[in-house]
Design a protein around this motif. Sequence first.
Motif, PDB file in Angstrom:
ATOM      1  N   ASN B 482       0.813  -1.207   0.000  1.00 64.47           N
ATOM      2  CA  ASN B 482       0.000   0.000   0.000  1.00 64.47           C
ATOM      3  C   ASN B 482       0.853   1.267   0.000  1.00 64.47           C
ATOM      4  OD1 ASN B 482      -2.576   1.117  -0.038  1.00 64.47           O
ATOM      5  ND2 ASN B 482      -2.476   1.533   2.153  1.00 64.47           N
ATOM      6  N   GLN B 483       1.955   1.216   0.697  1.00 65.91           N
ATOM      7  CA  GLN B 483       2.798   2.410   0.801  1.00 65.91           C
ATOM      8  C   GLN B 483       3.270   2.894  -0.569  1.00 65.91           C
ATOM      9  OE1 GLN B 483       2.345   3.855   3.451  1.00 65.91           O
ATOM     10  NE2 GLN B 483       3.714   3.283   5.130  1.00 65.91           N
ATOM     11  N   PRO B 484       3.970   2.059  -1.331  1.00 60.00           N
ATOM     12  CA  PRO B 484       4.392   2.564  -2.647  1.00 60.00           C
ATOM     13  C   PRO B 484       3.217   2.932  -3.545  1.00 60.00           C
ATOM     14  CG  PRO B 484       4.889   0.220  -2.407  1.00 60.00           C
ATOM     15  CD  PRO B 484       4.491   0.722  -1.070  1.00 60.00           C
ATOM     16  N   SER B 486       0.372   4.127  -2.651  1.00 56.26           N
ATOM     17  CA  SER B 486      -0.138   5.419  -2.221  1.00 56.26           C
ATOM     18  C   SER B 486       0.794   6.539  -2.679  1.00 56.26           C
ATOM     19  CB  SER B 486      -0.299   5.352  -0.709  1.00 56.26           C
ATOM     20  OG  SER B 486       0.089   6.510  -0.108  1.00 56.26           O
ATOM     21  N   ALA B 487       2.098   6.304  -2.619  1.00 60.39           N
ATOM     22  CA  ALA B 487       3.062   7.307  -3.090  1.00 60.39           C
ATOM     23  C   ALA B 487       2.901   7.528  -4.591  1.00 60.39           C
ATOM     24  CB  ALA B 487       4.479   6.850  -2.757  1.00 60.39           C
ATOM     25  N   LEU B 489       0.248   7.073  -6.408  1.00 57.66           N
ATOM     26  CA  LEU B 489      -0.986   7.813  -6.703  1.00 57.66           C
ATOM     27  C   LEU B 489      -0.841   9.296  -6.379  1.00 57.66           C
ATOM     28  CD1 LEU B 489      -3.564   5.161  -5.558  1.00 57.66           C
ATOM     29  CD2 LEU B 489      -3.173   5.997  -7.896  1.00 57.66           C
ATOM     30  N   SER B 490      -0.197   9.603  -5.293  1.00 58.57           N
ATOM     31  CA  SER B 490       0.011  11.008  -4.948  1.00 58.57           C
ATOM     32  C   SER B 490       0.873  11.689  -5.998  1.00 58.57           C
ATOM     33  CB  SER B 490       0.673  11.125  -3.573  1.00 58.57           C
ATOM     34  OG  SER B 490      -0.214  10.692  -2.574  1.00 58.57           O
ATOM     35  N   ASN B 491       1.883  10.967  -6.457  1.00 63.05           N
ATOM     36  CA  ASN B 491       2.740  11.537  -7.499  1.00 63.05           C
ATOM     37  C   ASN B 491       1.968  11.759  -8.786  1.00 63.05           C
ATOM     38  OD1 ASN B 491       5.262  12.007  -6.310  1.00 63.05           O
ATOM     39  ND2 ASN B 491       5.678   9.799  -6.268  1.00 63.05           N
ATOM     40  N   ASP B 493      -1.160  12.368  -8.927  1.00 59.66           N
ATOM     41  CA  ASP B 493      -1.967  13.561  -8.651  1.00 59.66           C
ATOM     42  C   ASP B 493      -1.155  14.832  -8.902  1.00 59.66           C
ATOM     43  OD1 ASP B 493      -4.219  12.172  -7.959  1.00 59.66           O
ATOM     44  OD2 ASP B 493      -3.739  12.126  -5.810  1.00 59.66           O
ATOM     45  N   ASP B 515      10.241   8.850  -9.422  1.00 60.12           N
ATOM     46  CA  ASP B 515       9.724   8.357  -8.143  1.00 60.12           C
ATOM     47  C   ASP B 515       8.682   7.269  -8.352  1.00 60.12           C
ATOM     48  OD1 ASP B 515      11.364   9.961  -6.782  1.00 60.12           O
ATOM     49  OD2 ASP B 515       9.838  11.332  -5.981  1.00 60.12           O
ATOM     50  N   ASP B 519       8.778   3.470  -6.920  1.00 59.96           N
ATOM     51  CA  ASP B 519       7.748   2.876  -6.077  1.00 59.96           C
ATOM     52  C   ASP B 519       7.120   1.648  -6.715  1.00 59.96           C
ATOM     53  OD1 ASP B 519       7.893   4.417  -3.772  1.00 59.96           O
ATOM     54  OD2 ASP B 519       6.820   6.081  -4.740  1.00 59.96           O
TER      55      ASP B 519
END
Lengths: 202, 702
Positions: B482-484, B486-487, B489-491, B493, B515, B519
């Motif tokens: 989940n961590q990567p 989530s990273a 998806l934020s990137n 965004d 990045d 991830d």
Amino acid sequence: MTPIVHVVEDDRSVRAALTRLLKIAGFETRSYASAGEFLVSERDPAPGCIVLDVGLPGLTGIELQAALQRERDPRPIIFLTGRGSIDMGVGAMKAGAVDFLTKPVDRERLLVAVETALARGIVAKARDEVERELRERIERLTAREREVFDRVVQGKLNKQVAFELGTSVRTVKAHRAQVMLKMEVDSLAELVSASDRLFASN
Amino acid sequence: MSAVDQISGGRNLDSSLASYATELPQGGKHALDSNSVVALAVFVGYFAGAKMGLALTFPPNPVSILWPPNAILFATLLLVPPSRWWVVAMGALPAHLLAELQSGIPFSMVGCWFISNFMEATLGALIMRKLGALNQPFGKPLHVIAFVFAASAAALLSSLADSAFVKLNHWGNAEYWDLWAGRSLSNTATSLVLVPPIVIFATGGLQVLRRAKRSHLIEALLLLVGLLASALVVFHTQVAERILPVEIYMPLPFLLWAAYRFGPPGTGATTALVAIVAIIGSGQGNGALGLGSPTDNAYTVQLFLLFLAPTLLCFAAAVEERRRAEALLRQSDRRFHVMLEATREIVYERDLVSGAMWWSRSALTEFGYERSSNGNDYREWCELIHPDDRESAMAPLHAALTGGARQWESEFRLRRTDGRHALVSERGFIVRDAEGNPLQMIGRVADITERRDTDELGQELTHASRLTVMGELAASIAHEINQPMSAILSNVDSAEILLSRSGSHEHELRDILADIRADGLRASEVMRHIRGLASKRGADIETFDPNEVVRAVLRLVAPVAKRRGVPVSIALDNVPHVWCDRIHVQQVLLNLIFNAMDAMAETPAPQRELFVEVFRAADGMVQIAVRDRGHGLSVSTQGRIFDSFFTTKRDGMGLGLSIARSLVQSHGGSIWATNNADGGGATFRFTLRADRRERNRPQEPE
């Protein structure tokens, strides 16, 4: 003063991605890899909010929230969780969190939450300053003036106060005038509201 | 009751006769406790004895053949503790005076005789006491010998004084040493003949008679008649010429009979009887012992009794001792057998020299064999061992035998009568002679089938809990992924925001993409890690019967199924062995069965059913199917159920079936699920590759 979004997240790539997103969205950000790092950092005078990961190594997000509350830190908190349960979220919200977001974080929801938190942070900051000022004023009261203050704000009459403190009404009146002066208020109503502000949270 | 009595309990004849045991009171509770009773008994006994002694004195011989008062004194002193011997003296003295003074003997002589008589009794009792023969004085041969020694020594020593008294009182004109010899002989014989019956019957010998069964009494009566008849023939035949010296043996069979069957009490009584008959006969000049002058006859009778009594007493004591030992042995033997039965263990003994075997009574009934069919042959026993185990079962024993060890241990399967095999553990000892040659082996065999089953169950549970651990692991793995994500998806965004704005953000977008790539790689790394975990144990490929695994898993699941109210049925076909990892199959099966039960949580109880089937599939595969009557699979889920992290369960991780699939696929099989055409629910099926060697096995049952 520009408000600051503090990101406390142990995962490096998540932290970097979140700060990047917040920066691009136009926020001033600071990032920390752990609760400890956040606590020891120099306290910024600017208002702000904290985007806090629940599952931090060492002091967890929930524990950090409790610690900040003890310190009367006015900055609202937005929680992030990878696998938070509903119970945990409810607890955090009750303790004053602005939102409880699960990763991966929805962009819109995050940005809205941050906006809300910052707005709340600014209000809180102002309230915090008023309180601070009132506290400084009340510190200036003498012990006897404090006793009179306590009784007056409870709605007691001068006569009652004089009886309780074993002194004359006249002396009480003199102390009371001094209290109004030191607390920088003009009316009993203002004095009571100052007292409420100071002690409501206690 | 004596110890022997309790031991021999309900045993008839032999042991009730053997139950005689003379325990002399050591100051304990007894009728002899009361001083006046003792004194009176001694008085009566002594007086009657003296009268009897006088009656058995046949003129012109001045010395009585037997002088009972001395024996009565001796016996009484054996029966009462030394602290109360004075009571005995008090009782005896008046009787002595009364009896002797009537005969017109001078007072001083009578007094002296009392002293020498009491001296003899005291000496005898002291010696017995010193030799430690007071406990069962006639129950052990050694004690009898001690008694003979004590009686002789007491008579010989006291006669020295007695003869001196006679000389001092100028009573008669015999020589000192003649007097001494005569009295010694008479008193020794008296003690040997009369003390045993008195002591025995005073200490419970009569109780034996009272307890005896009617058959014993009849036997005793026959014995007495025979004895009396033979004694009368031998000792009372009036025509001396018709007597042959050897006829003196005529009463012997009856005496031995008495000793053998009735022990010391029998011997005591019969010897006394023979003595009286012999004394009377010889006194009257009749029978085998009445051939010479009265003095010679008296001498002959005394010698006869002197040799007869100790011999018979020893014999009776030996029989008695043996009988007691046997009773003890029977007792311990019974205890041993009771213990064996209680432990449900089998004990056997094999004589390595003769090859003879002994089995404990319960032997082999444990395994369904009849008690009587215990083979005495070691080879028969070996045949019961599972053929595959025979060599390994025997190896430790042979190693111990040849290597000089004292113990061996082994574990093997033993055939039961029902054809199944029990797992047993054997532990044994080897008895060796001084040179170390094995003489005997003693083994103990215990059925440990159940214990082993429990162990196996425990192991299986461990594997089952591996699945649970797997579930917990999955939670942390999910976080790792989940961590990567989530990273990323934020990137994404961020990139979107940047792209929506005017101006060039090429540099920043490049960073974002780098990045995202990092991830993405990290996430796939985690996934590879999971796959590694799923088969981390390292496959342990073997060939085994899939039916066995199915049975084992169902046994494991049975309690859970029962609790959840799910009836389980199975259909096992005769399938070839499969070639894969047994534990993986267990895991997959457990997973499917638990899923099936979960799926039926909402199914009404009467419709619930879990059906597991094993059958031979095409292309050398074996198929295992798990059918439930649950909610079935919806069209949307059917295609995804084996995907990682896909779950329809509220608290599921969505890993069980994906792990199951990777396990099955790692063994070259496949796994799939279909909704049942009839009655609802779903069936999950997976295939396993059959062992190459077994694929062509005929399908007929064994």
